[in-house]
Design an enzyme around this catalytic site. Structure first.
Site, mmCIF file in Angstrom:
data_model
loop_
_atom_site.group_PDB
_atom_site.id
_atom_site.type_symbol
_atom_site.label_atom_id
_atom_site.label_comp_id
_atom_site.label_asym_id
_atom_site.label_seq_id
_atom_site.Cartn_x
_atom_site.Cartn_y
_atom_site.Cartn_z
ATOM 1 N N GLU A 161 1.507 11.351 -6.078
ATOM 2 C CA GLU A 161 2.708 11.052 -6.853
ATOM 3 C C GLU A 161 3.453 12.299 -7.320
ATOM 4 O OE1 GLU A 161 0.040 7.401 -7.599
ATOM 5 O OE2 GLU A 161 -0.181 9.532 -7.164
ATOM 6 N N GLU B 9 -4.967 3.568 -6.857
ATOM 7 C CA GLU B 9 -5.146 2.994 -8.190
ATOM 8 C C GLU B 9 -5.747 1.596 -8.113
ATOM 9 O OE1 GLU B 9 -1.884 4.977 -11.066
ATOM 10 O OE2 GLU B 9 -1.022 3.860 -9.401
#
Length: 260
Positions: free
Chosen positions: A136, A116
């Site tokens: 995730e 990210e």
């Protein structure tokens, strides 16, 4: 000049390039304190007119950033939004909003929050043996600090969903094929390659670079007519700069421009 903290290292070079190193080896995982330091340093960089371009990289060779420190999860689960995710989003958004080009020099693995951070950068250079991904889902969650909306913007909806659904890491060659990174380079050249790009960008007209970044980022949320008006507004600004005058004059004089 080098400013070091426990988890972030900020070096301002004499060539108008700043290097921000995620300094928590071997995996450079993000912690609550690292996020706080990152946000603070980005604010300092934004206000520093001597810095024209920023490189973000990771300390050591094993990882750019392997995501969040899972050991902190028990302490934030009762209010994960306010204790962790909101602060991470603010820090990563600050990378994207920085009115200067930001280059990610991805050495080693970049996954989860590391991916990210890379997505928030403008240009991504990756080492040929590196891997990147968004695992995730395997922890029962999803990319909550920008990946959910930035990844589709970079690689398209279908590929973004695939990467987030399965959570698999992909190698540098595949990351380049799908447009997730700009260039794949040998492991021992990833930082130097990013630095050469940064030095080239640092010689470009500051207001033009700022307008390009602002226009591209803001246009994603605007209609065609609104984007047109934004383009005209930005054009009005840059056409009034001394650098524009110098660029045009240099063109007619058949020489290299000497921008401020």
């Amino acid at each position: 000049m080098t400013v070091a903290s426990e988890l972030i290292q900020f070096e301002k070079k004499t060539n108008k390039v700043a290097v921000l190193t995620l300094n928590n080896p071997p995996l450079n995982v993000t912690t609550l304190e690292a996020t706080k330091q990152l946000r603070s340093i980005l604010q300092e960089i934004e206000e520093d007119d001597e810095v024209r371009v920023v490189i973000i990289t990771g300390a050591g060779e094993k990882a750019f950033c392997a995501g969040s420190d899972i050991n902190e999860f028990p302490s934030v689960r009762d209010d994960v939004i306010e204790k962790k995710l909101r602060k991470e989003n603010e820090a990563f958004n600050a990378i994207e909003a920085l009115p200067k080009p930001v280059i990610a020099a991805i050495n080693g693995v970049a996954c989860g929050g590391g991916g990210e951070i890379a997505l928030a950068c403008d240009i991504r250079i990756i080492a040929e043996t590196s891997h990147i991904g968004f695992p995730e889902v395997n922890l029962g969650v999803f990319p909550g600090s920008g990946g959910l909306f930035r990844l589709p913007q970079v690689v398209g909806e279908a590929k973004a969903l695939e990467l987030m659904y399965f959570g698999d890491l992909i190698n540098a060659k595949e990351a380049y094929r799908i447009g997730l990174v700009n260039e794949v380079v040998p492991d021992d050249d990833v930082f130097d390659y990013a630095l050469r790009l940064a030095e080239r960008l640092a010689q470009k007209p500051k207001e033009s670079l700022k307008a390009i970044k602002q226009g591209v980022k803001r246009s994603k949320r605007l209609s065609v007519s609104e984007s047109t008006e934004l383009t005209l507004e930005l054009s009005d600004r840059v056409f009034k700069t001394r650098d524009c005058e110098e660029g045009v004059q240099a063109f007619f004089e058949k020489r290299e421009p000497r921008f401020e």
